[in-house]
Design an enzyme around this catalytic site. Structure first.
Site, PDB file in Angstrom:
ATOM      1  N   THR A 114       0.865  -1.175   0.000  1.00 60.57           N
ATOM      2  CA  THR A 114       0.000   0.000   0.000  1.00 60.57           C
ATOM      3  C   THR A 114       0.907   1.233   0.000  1.00 60.57           C
ATOM      4  O   THR A 114       2.129   1.101  -0.053  1.00 60.57           O
ATOM      5  CB  THR A 114      -0.874   0.034   1.269  1.00 60.57           C
ATOM      6  N   THR A 119      -1.394  -2.897  19.604  1.00 61.06           N
ATOM      7  CA  THR A 119      -1.040  -1.534  20.031  1.00 61.06           C
ATOM      8  C   THR A 119      -1.629  -1.207  21.398  1.00 61.06           C
ATOM      9  O   THR A 119      -2.674  -1.758  21.766  1.00 61.06           O
ATOM     10  CB  THR A 119      -1.585  -0.521  18.994  1.00 61.06           C
ATOM     11  N   ASP A 120      -0.989  -0.292  22.112  1.00 61.13           N
ATOM     12  CA  ASP A 120      -1.546   0.158  23.396  1.00 61.13           C
ATOM     13  C   ASP A 120      -2.832   0.958  23.195  1.00 61.13           C
ATOM     14  O   ASP A 120      -3.578   1.193  24.140  1.00 61.13           O
ATOM     15  CB  ASP A 120      -0.512   0.982  24.181  1.00 61.13           C
ATOM     16  N   GLU A 121      -3.097   1.367  21.940  1.00 61.49           N
ATOM     17  CA  GLU A 121      -4.289   2.201  21.703  1.00 61.49           C
ATOM     18  C   GLU A 121      -5.585   1.426  21.949  1.00 61.49           C
ATOM     19  O   GLU A 121      -6.646   2.019  22.084  1.00 61.49           O
ATOM     20  CB  GLU A 121      -4.241   2.797  20.289  1.00 61.49           C
ATOM     21  N   TYR A 173      -9.182   3.271  13.953  1.00 56.29           N
ATOM     22  CA  TYR A 173      -7.962   2.440  13.928  1.00 56.29           C
ATOM     23  C   TYR A 173      -7.906   1.530  15.159  1.00 56.29           C
ATOM     24  O   TYR A 173      -7.772   0.310  15.040  1.00 56.29           O
ATOM     25  CB  TYR A 173      -6.716   3.333  13.867  1.00 56.29           C
ATOM     26  N   LYS A 198      -8.076  -2.612  15.614  1.00 56.93           N
ATOM     27  CA  LYS A 198      -7.002  -3.418  16.223  1.00 56.93           C
ATOM     28  C   LYS A 198      -7.545  -4.203  17.427  1.00 56.93           C
ATOM     29  O   LYS A 198      -7.159  -5.348  17.663  1.00 56.93           O
ATOM     30  CB  LYS A 198      -5.835  -2.527  16.664  1.00 56.93           C
ATOM     31  N   ASP A 211      -7.251  20.297  16.283  1.00 65.86           N
ATOM     32  CA  ASP A 211      -6.993  19.040  16.986  1.00 65.86           C
ATOM     33  C   ASP A 211      -7.596  17.857  16.214  1.00 65.86           C
ATOM     34  O   ASP A 211      -8.552  18.023  15.451  1.00 65.86           O
ATOM     35  CB  ASP A 211      -7.607  19.102  18.391  1.00 65.86           C
ATOM     36  N   ARG A 212      -7.018  16.688  16.428  1.00 59.83           N
ATOM     37  CA  ARG A 212      -7.565  15.444  15.866  1.00 59.83           C
ATOM     38  C   ARG A 212      -8.903  15.155  16.533  1.00 59.83           C
ATOM     39  O   ARG A 212      -9.040  15.355  17.759  1.00 59.83           O
ATOM     40  CB  ARG A 212      -6.561  14.321  16.155  1.00 59.83           C
TER      41      ARG A 212
END
Ligand code: NAD
Ligand code: TYD
Length: 379
Positions: free
Chosen positions: A37, A140-142, A165, A169, A315-316
């Site tokens: 990708t 991931t820690d997310e 995202y 995950k 901001d996001r």
């Protein structure tokens, strides 16, 4: 000789892992499966592919026939699944792609492994697995969500993702564990904090800031820059994955963190200061700068490389405030610890970018500018 299927190894962490494994072991054979990708670059790993110890297959982890064919051809012992859509901002733009790759792709690999690795049934009807096989999911820690000012993520922290995202995950992790609980599949999961280091695609914070400084552009900091990330040097992460795949306990999750908490604003300031220092110590690095104004001494000026480059931008959406990992479990169980202090890792990283501008040109030659303009506006 152990044979690995490593997915997503043309991307940032996967490529570092591939190089780490090939350098460390003589008795491993690695097949890379990568769809190439925008985030994957064959040039990154071209010199590693020798058709003896390292093979490359271009393809999608969602492709069932391809996965079955590869299992038949190579008789994998281990799968290490890095392949993913990995950028939170892109997941806000196009959530469905994240669901396809991160969830359905992982589940497709789990099923292909099940078809290839199950050798029979026990008296309770559970599958019997070929000895020594392992499915490892790079997570991931997310998945744990966001922390306030205090505390750390442990493996017991409830899963509470916020972005498309991290939701994808989390779902993939749950499928991996469901295959363990339902079929007794031998699996492990690592959940790590933000990585940095060589081959990092310049849409993520640290490589984007380095690239923008070298191009004399503004440095976009989301919101007020107070969000905290726990930075981990990529090679330390690769080492952790290797330890968990070989010695981790089946069905277990291991958190991998750098004990390197910093606000985004501090990271940006530190990066600016380090670029300035390196260019003071080694003036030849200034040749990389796009802006080549001379100072009174006839040298390329770096006076403008300072905090005035910082610009605070919108901001996001749903921006997680703080991530911080407690890596006690992997330290006590396997002896892993983050060896690279941030001050050392950031110098290695910046010097790598200063000396690998051809790589940056290569990976950003596609739709990078289009993406950048959409995210940050033109300029
Ligand atoms: P990356 O975006 O740099 O690379 C992803 C790779 O996967 C690319 O080579 C891409 O071509 C490939 N890929 C994407 N979709 C695919 C598909 N459908 N089939 C086959 N290949 C596909 O990502 P990264 O930063 O190297 O992250 C690797 C893994 O580590 C991901 O699973 C990510 O969620 C996880 N992770 C990353 C970080 C980080 O800081 N970068 C932190 C925690 C966890
Ligand atoms: P990023 O590297 O995208 O990783 P993640 O979102 O997975 O943590 O972003 C790291 C932090 O930096 C995050 O809090 C968002 C912030 N950020 C900026 O402030 N400016 C930027 O241009 C980018 C890409 C990120």
């Amino acid at each position: 000789m152990k044979t690995y299927l490593v997915t997503g190894a043309a991307g940032f962490i996967g490529a570092n892992y591939l190089k780490y494994m090939l350098a460390k072991y003589d008795d491993v054979r690695i097949v890379v499966l990568d769809a190439l990708t925008y985030a994957g670059n064959l040039g990154t790993i071209a010199s590693d592919i020798d058709e003896e110890r390292c093979f490359f297959v271009k393809g999608d982890i969602c492709d069932r026939d391809l996965a079955d064919r590869l299992f038949g051809e190579y008789k994998f012992d281990y799968i290490v699944n890095f392949a993913a859509e990995s950028h939170v901002d892109r997941s806000i733009e196009n959530p469905q792609l994240f669901l396809m790759t991160n969830i359905l792709g992982t589940q497709n690999l789990l099923d292909a492994a099940r078809r290839a690795w199950v050798t029979g049934r026990d008296e309770h009807g559970y599958p019997v697995w070929r000895k020594g096989v392992r499915f490892h999911q790079v997570s991931t820690d997310e998945v744990y969500g966001s922390l306030g000012a205090e505390g750390f993520f442990t493996e017991e922290t409830p899963l509470c993702p916020h972005s498309p995202y991290s939701a994808s995950k989390t779902s993939a992790d749950m499928f991996v564990m469901a295959y363990h609980d339902t079929y007794k599949m031998p699996v492990t999961i690592t959940r790590c904090s933000n990585n940095y280091g060589p081959y990092h695609f310049p849409e993520k914070l640290i490589p984007l800031i380095i690239k923008n400084i070298l191009e004399g552009k503004k440095l976009p900091v989301y919101g007020d820059g107070s969000n905290v990330r726990d930075w981990l040097y990529v090679e330390d992460h690769c080492k952790a994955i290797d330890m968990v795949v070989r010695k981790g306990v089946e069905g277990e999750v291991y958190n991998v963190g750098g004990h390197n908490e910093e606000t985004n604003l501090e990271i940006v300031k530190l990066t600016i200061a380090t670029v300035h220092r390196l260019m003071t110590e080694k003036p030849e690095y200034r040749e990389v700068l796009k802006k080549k104004e001379k100072n009174a001494n006839g040298e390329i000026s770096i006076d403008w490389i300072n905090n005035d480059l910082i610009t605070f931008v919108k901001d996001r959406l749903g921006h997680d405030q703080r991530y911080a990992i407690d890596p006690t479990k992997i330290t006590e169980a396997l002896g892993w610890y983050p060896e690279t202090k941030f001050e050392v890792g950031i110098v290695k990283t910046i010097e790598w970018y200063l000396t690998h501008q051809d790589w940056v040109q290569e990976v950003t030659s596609g739709d990078y500018q289009g993406y950048y303009d959409r995210m940050y506006g033109k300029g």
